[in-house]
Design an enzyme around this catalytic site. Sequence first.
Site, short mmCIF file in Angstrom:
data_model
loop_
_atom_site.label_atom_id
_atom_site.label_comp_id
_atom_site.label_asym_id
_atom_site.label_seq_id
_atom_site.Cartn_x
_atom_site.Cartn_y
_atom_site.Cartn_z
N GLU A 1 39.54 32.00 106.96
CA GLU A 1 38.83 30.76 107.25
C GLU A 1 39.13 29.74 106.15
O GLU A 1 38.48 29.75 105.10
CB GLU A 1 37.32 31.00 107.31
N GLU B 1 30.52 29.85 102.83
CA GLU B 1 29.24 29.23 102.50
C GLU B 1 28.43 30.11 101.56
O GLU B 1 27.70 29.61 100.69
CB GLU B 1 28.47 28.91 103.80
N LYS C 1 25.38 30.92 112.20
CA LYS C 1 24.86 30.31 110.96
C LYS C 1 23.34 30.14 111.09
O LYS C 1 22.71 30.94 111.78
CB LYS C 1 25.59 28.99 110.67
N HIS D 1 31.42 35.05 103.47
CA HIS D 1 31.67 33.76 104.11
C HIS D 1 31.74 32.67 103.03
O HIS D 1 31.03 32.74 102.03
CB HIS D 1 30.55 33.45 105.12
N ASN E 1 29.54 33.10 114.92
CA ASN E 1 28.73 33.02 113.70
C ASN E 1 27.76 31.87 113.91
O ASN E 1 28.13 30.72 113.76
CB ASN E 1 29.65 32.77 112.49
N SER F 1 36.79 25.55 112.99
CA SER F 1 36.89 24.57 114.08
C SER F 1 37.67 25.07 115.29
O SER F 1 38.37 24.31 115.95
CB SER F 1 37.46 23.24 113.56
N GLY G 1 33.79 23.74 110.17
CA GLY G 1 32.80 22.75 110.55
C GLY G 1 33.26 21.31 110.39
O GLY G 1 32.45 20.38 110.45
P1 PGA Z 1 33.29 26.46 112.59
O1 PGA Z 1 32.78 27.60 111.59
O2 PGA Z 1 33.86 27.16 113.80
O3 PGA Z 1 32.06 25.66 112.92
O4 PGA Z 1 34.33 25.67 111.86
C1 PGA Z 1 33.48 28.80 111.43
C2 PGA Z 1 32.77 29.68 110.43
O5 PGA Z 1 32.31 29.15 109.40
O6 PGA Z 1 32.65 30.91 110.59
#
Ligand code: PGA
Length: 250
Positions: free
Chosen positions: A167, A97, A11, A95, A9, A212, A173
């Site tokens: 998640e 976000e 982003k 997601h 992903n 992460s 993140g």
């Molecule tokens: P990350 O993000 O691996 O940077 O923690 C995962 C995601 O939000 O899909």
Amino acid sequence: MRRKLVAGNWKMHGSLAENQALLGALKAALNGLQGAGVAVCAPFPYLAQLQAELSGTTLAWGAQNVSEHAKGAFTGEVSTSMLKDFGCTYAIVGHSERRSLYGESDETVAKKFMAAQAAGLIPILCVGETLAEREGNITEQVVGRQLDAVINAAGVEALAKAVVAYEPVWAIGTGKTATPGQAQAVHAFIRGKIAGLNKAAADGLVIQYGGSVKAANAAELFSQPDIDGGLIGGASLIADEFIAICKAAA
Ligand code: PGA
């Protein structure tokens, strides 16, 4: 046996030049990888680039969001048929976000999930609890509610043709990965909940872990019985990291 799936992903990252370099490295290392599927989910403007670069390889691609509407006066939105035009296999829906920054409700996410499936896309449905929810011991309640919104709208059978990504919001993140045990417990809850409604759908459901994931922790996470790969944010932008994660799943 469920096949593992690792999806990047990206982003809101990338440029034509950066993507070109990253995709070149991924193709060289991962095209033809046995034992695990690999996909990348890019910002909308780069879907044409993914189609040009990845067509004819075993790497799949997708989008990070999609409209629940087919067409019309929805300025700034992108429809499922547009994603199909650019060869997408996957669309991430819900997601965290999107849920927290853009106000997407469980109901909206369920509509996006159904629109994606109706168009022949495979939705990657993201679910997960915040830190406050985990500390309040309501992780299962929250994840259960997020799943129920889709099950009630689309039917449990719909999950057989989807991917669920667990998640935990506190792990996205942040560098704080859920321990393999913490993640496995929620994955087992998700599969058990679905098995209670439809065992075949549960047995076949690919449940990714996201938050992460990096090369150093991927193998241990993916060795858990209910963790079928990962949804990878930050580490999917670093070729060597993402390649190692995909190989850990294979
Ligand atoms: P990350 O993000 O691996 O940077 O923690 C995962 C995601 O939000 O899909």
